[in-house]
Design a protein around this motif. Sequence first.
Motif, mmCIF file in Angstrom:
data_model
loop_
_atom_site.group_PDB
_atom_site.id
_atom_site.type_symbol
_atom_site.label_atom_id
_atom_site.label_comp_id
_atom_site.label_asym_id
_atom_site.label_seq_id
_atom_site.Cartn_x
_atom_site.Cartn_y
_atom_site.Cartn_z
ATOM 1 N N LEU A 1 0.853 -1.183 0.000
ATOM 2 C CA LEU A 1 0.000 0.000 0.000
ATOM 3 C C LEU A 1 0.891 1.236 0.000
ATOM 4 O O LEU A 1 1.871 1.291 0.750
ATOM 5 N N PHE A 2 0.553 2.201 -0.827
ATOM 6 C CA PHE A 2 1.328 3.436 -0.925
ATOM 7 C C PHE A 2 0.472 4.597 -0.413
ATOM 8 O O PHE A 2 -0.731 4.640 -0.680
ATOM 9 N N THR A 3 1.104 5.516 0.296
ATOM 10 C CA THR A 3 0.392 6.714 0.757
ATOM 11 C C THR A 3 1.393 7.850 0.909
ATOM 12 O O THR A 3 2.556 7.615 1.272
ATOM 13 N N PRO A 4 0.968 9.088 0.615
ATOM 14 C CA PRO A 4 1.901 10.214 0.785
ATOM 15 C C PRO A 4 2.370 10.314 2.239
ATOM 16 O O PRO A 4 1.588 10.089 3.166
ATOM 17 N N SER A 5 3.643 10.631 2.421
ATOM 18 C CA SER A 5 4.177 10.747 3.784
ATOM 19 C C SER A 5 3.826 12.125 4.349
ATOM 20 O O SER A 5 3.492 13.061 3.610
ATOM 21 N N THR B 1 -7.607 7.979 10.693
ATOM 22 C CA THR B 1 -7.906 6.748 9.948
ATOM 23 C C THR B 1 -6.661 6.271 9.203
ATOM 24 O O THR B 1 -6.419 5.065 9.086
ATOM 25 N N ARG B 2 -5.871 7.229 8.721
ATOM 26 C CA ARG B 2 -4.578 6.888 8.091
ATOM 27 C C ARG B 2 -3.720 6.126 9.092
ATOM 28 O O ARG B 2 -3.110 5.106 8.757
ATOM 29 N N GLU B 3 -3.698 6.612 10.324
ATOM 30 C CA GLU B 3 -2.915 5.947 11.375
ATOM 31 C C GLU B 3 -3.451 4.529 11.612
ATOM 32 O O GLU B 3 -2.688 3.579 11.761
ATOM 33 N N PHE B 4 -4.784 4.410 11.607
ATOM 34 C CA PHE B 4 -5.378 3.077 11.774
ATOM 35 C C PHE B 4 -4.915 2.147 10.651
ATOM 36 O O PHE B 4 -4.553 0.989 10.888
ATOM 37 N N VAL B 5 -4.911 2.648 9.426
ATOM 38 C CA VAL B 5 -4.507 1.811 8.285
ATOM 39 C C VAL B 5 -3.043 1.392 8.433
ATOM 40 O O VAL B 5 -2.692 0.221 8.209
ATOM 41 N N LEU B 6 -2.194 2.334 8.855
ATOM 42 C CA LEU B 6 -0.774 2.001 9.059
ATOM 43 C C LEU B 6 -0.627 0.864 10.071
ATOM 44 O O LEU B 6 0.201 -0.035 9.906
ATOM 45 N N GLU B 7 -1.451 0.898 11.112
ATOM 46 C CA GLU B 7 -1.370 -0.133 12.147
ATOM 47 C C GLU B 7 -1.951 -1.474 11.668
ATOM 48 O O GLU B 7 -1.426 -2.537 11.978
ATOM 49 N N ALA B 8 -3.071 -1.394 10.938
ATOM 50 C CA ALA B 8 -3.816 -2.617 10.601
ATOM 51 C C ALA B 8 -3.240 -3.351 9.391
ATOM 52 O O ALA B 8 -3.391 -4.575 9.268
ATOM 53 N N PHE C 1 -7.889 4.000 -2.845
ATOM 54 C CA PHE C 1 -8.977 4.321 -1.921
ATOM 55 C C PHE C 1 -8.582 5.521 -1.075
ATOM 56 O O PHE C 1 -7.413 5.921 -1.060
ATOM 57 N N THR C 2 -9.562 6.087 -0.385
ATOM 58 C CA THR C 2 -9.289 7.189 0.533
ATOM 59 C C THR C 2 -9.648 6.739 1.943
ATOM 60 O O THR C 2 -10.388 5.766 2.126
ATOM 61 N N SER C 3 -9.104 7.455 2.932
ATOM 62 C CA SER C 3 -9.452 7.144 4.323
ATOM 63 C C SER C 3 -9.875 8.423 5.030
ATOM 64 O O SER C 3 -9.260 9.478 4.841
ATOM 65 N N SER C 4 -10.935 8.327 5.809
ATOM 66 C CA SER C 4 -11.367 9.448 6.647
ATOM 67 C C SER C 4 -12.315 8.937 7.715
ATOM 68 O O SER C 4 -12.913 7.864 7.570
ATOM 69 N N SER C 5 -12.440 9.703 8.771
ATOM 70 C CA SER C 5 -13.183 9.241 9.945
ATOM 71 C C SER C 5 -14.633 8.912 9.635
ATOM 72 O O SER C 5 -15.133 7.876 10.073
ATOM 73 N N VAL C 6 -15.311 9.780 8.937
ATOM 74 C CA VAL C 6 -16.750 9.555 8.737
ATOM 75 C C VAL C 6 -17.005 8.655 7.531
ATOM 76 O O VAL C 6 -17.807 7.726 7.599
ATOM 77 N N ARG C 7 -16.260 8.866 6.432
ATOM 78 C CA ARG C 7 -16.481 8.020 5.241
ATOM 79 C C ARG C 7 -15.683 6.727 5.291
ATOM 80 O O ARG C 7 -15.829 5.872 4.434
ATOM 81 N N GLU C 8 -14.795 6.624 6.255
ATOM 82 C CA GLU C 8 -13.980 5.419 6.458
ATOM 83 C C GLU C 8 -13.150 5.107 5.199
ATOM 84 O O GLU C 8 -12.623 6.017 4.577
ATOM 85 N N LEU C 9 -13.072 3.815 4.794
ATOM 86 C CA LEU C 9 -12.277 3.461 3.612
ATOM 87 C C LEU C 9 -13.184 3.487 2.388
ATOM 88 O O LEU C 9 -14.179 2.756 2.340
ATOM 89 N N MET C 10 -12.845 4.340 1.444
ATOM 90 C CA MET C 10 -13.730 4.519 0.290
ATOM 91 C C MET C 10 -12.961 4.233 -0.999
ATOM 92 O O MET C 10 -11.997 4.931 -1.322
ATOM 93 N N PRO C 11 -13.352 3.187 -1.746
ATOM 94 C CA PRO C 11 -12.625 2.844 -2.968
ATOM 95 C C PRO C 11 -12.681 3.965 -4.018
ATOM 96 O O PRO C 11 -13.690 4.673 -4.122
#
Length: 288
Positions: free
Chosen positions: A200-204, A214-221, A246-256
């Motif tokens: 998985l790639f994400t901007p630093s 949610t980004r932090e959650f993804v890094l952990e999970a 996909f995107t990550s955010s608190s309310v929309r969660e993981l969105m493809p």
Amino acid sequence: MKVVTTLALAVLGRGLVDPAEPVLRADDEALLRGRAAFETTRVYAGKPFRLDDHLARLSISAARIDLPAPDHEAFRALVAGALAHEKIGDASLRLVWTPGASEGGAPLGFALFGAIPEGHEPLRARGMKVITLPIGVPYELRAKAPWILGGVKSTSYAANMAAIAEAKRHGADDAIFLAENEIVLEGPKTNVWWRNGRTLFTPSLETGILAGITREFVLEAAPGLGYEVAEGVYTRSQLAAAEEAFTSSSVRELMPVVWLDGAELGDGRPGPAAAALQQALRRAAAEG
Ligand SMILES: Cc1ncc(COP(=O)(O)O)c(C=O)c1O
């Protein structure tokens, strides 16, 4: 425009207030200059997800815009009281912390509970169409020039909302900001991810993006789900060539994301990493 149904409003020092009642002065800095800090999290079965992390980030945002430090304990009590009294199950929760009026004002904090928009699940099932929008600054500047407020959740989000409106005018659902040289940053309200193989790639964070909870959650999970994560400085063409995004955010969660700038992304369907992470997020939320 989506209508947000307000479920409850609670104000520091006052407790629950009728949401139809005004709580801010007309000369409040939040209104006149957009100089207030805010957080949005999601409440699952009466429990706010990672509230302490959101309060910590609220303090960081407050410091970056010269606001007094918010009282975490008072916010926690306010939220808990409102949730218990109103019997709120699932909701979005916005915390706002404003310095008040520039002359003679006092800081004011409130918690606003809203219904989760109904459109999220259909959107998760079909996947989002996204356009990229340039903001014309080098990514290094966003992190190094504190006055640009990169990575700060202030109430000056009009440019972010304008970007979403621009995306809609192009028949898309959301936008992704690009720094100079097409460096991928984040969405107006989300962090951005993509997958090739098991990576998985994400901007630093050095790109000046918001340190998403949610980004932090993804890094952990991710490792537990068999994915390694590569944080870095990446270009739009790397995102466009991904097998899945996909995107990550608190309310929309993981969105493809299934479509980027007019072309299908990957196979044009929601991908497996977003689905696995979405399930993991719901499991973590259920465990509290
Ligand atoms: C600009 C920006 N990036 C990323 C995010 C995602 O952060 P979080 O996962 O903490 O909701 C948000 C959330 O509102 C945001 O406004």
